[in-house]
Design a protein around this motif. Sequence first.
Motif, short mmCIF file in Angstrom:
data_model
loop_
_atom_site.label_atom_id
_atom_site.label_comp_id
_atom_site.label_asym_id
_atom_site.label_seq_id
_atom_site.Cartn_x
_atom_site.Cartn_y
_atom_site.Cartn_z
N ASP A 60 -34.38 13.19 42.09
CA ASP A 60 -34.33 13.40 43.53
C ASP A 60 -33.40 12.40 44.19
O ASP A 60 -33.39 11.22 43.84
CB ASP A 60 -35.73 13.25 44.14
N PRO A 61 -32.62 12.86 45.18
CA PRO A 61 -31.73 11.93 45.87
C PRO A 61 -32.54 10.96 46.73
O PRO A 61 -33.58 11.32 47.27
CB PRO A 61 -30.86 12.83 46.74
N PRO A 62 -32.08 9.72 46.84
CA PRO A 62 -32.77 8.78 47.72
C PRO A 62 -32.67 9.29 49.17
O PRO A 62 -31.62 9.80 49.56
CB PRO A 62 -32.03 7.47 47.53
N PRO A 63 -33.73 9.16 49.93
CA PRO A 63 -33.71 9.67 51.30
C PRO A 63 -32.85 8.80 52.21
O PRO A 63 -32.62 7.62 51.93
CB PRO A 63 -35.18 9.60 51.73
N PRO A 64 -32.38 9.38 53.32
CA PRO A 64 -31.65 8.57 54.29
C PRO A 64 -32.60 7.57 54.96
O PRO A 64 -33.81 7.75 54.94
CB PRO A 64 -31.11 9.59 55.30
N VAL A 65 -32.03 6.55 55.54
CA VAL A 65 -32.83 5.58 56.30
C VAL A 65 -33.24 6.26 57.60
O VAL A 65 -32.40 6.83 58.30
CB VAL A 65 -32.02 4.29 56.57
#
Length: 169
Positions: A60-65
């Motif tokens: 899974d891609p890391p989420p945006p801040v």
Amino acid sequence: QLSLDTDFALQSVTAEVLQQITERLPASVKTLPRDDLSALVRKLEQRYQYLQSPNESEGDPPPPVVITILGGSVTAGVGCATGIPRIRNERCAWPTRFEQFVNKLAKSTLRSHADDDDEDLNLITVHTLAVGGTNTATGQAVLEYDILSKDASNPDILINAYSTNDMHV
């Protein structure tokens, strides 16, 4: 810094004037960040690295801040004018401009970014809860009773932008 004060010689005078104008502002900073900021920096770095090569990452891609901004009419964009038809209020307000600026700045430094408007490729996501005429007491109630939207809840960064209305209390 004043534009003519290139050596910043008037720093203490400027600070004193600001203290007189906004005497409650320093008192509004009640605490320093509770968490170690290194976790936030790591999250930004992971998201940025993912954005550099999204096709090469596994899992899974890391989420945006996530940044949530609470504020009054200035934050909502009331009276905001760009001179561009149909760009008014929320789309013209500083939180939207801030989000666009940071995301476009991040994308301009990336090696490949096929679609600049793709929200899945944003470094940050900004949620704005702004209502004209409200102040920090309103924001405190919003947080205390947890009436933020699901997306805006538990942000990485929370910005209190009621200062204009707080000076009237």
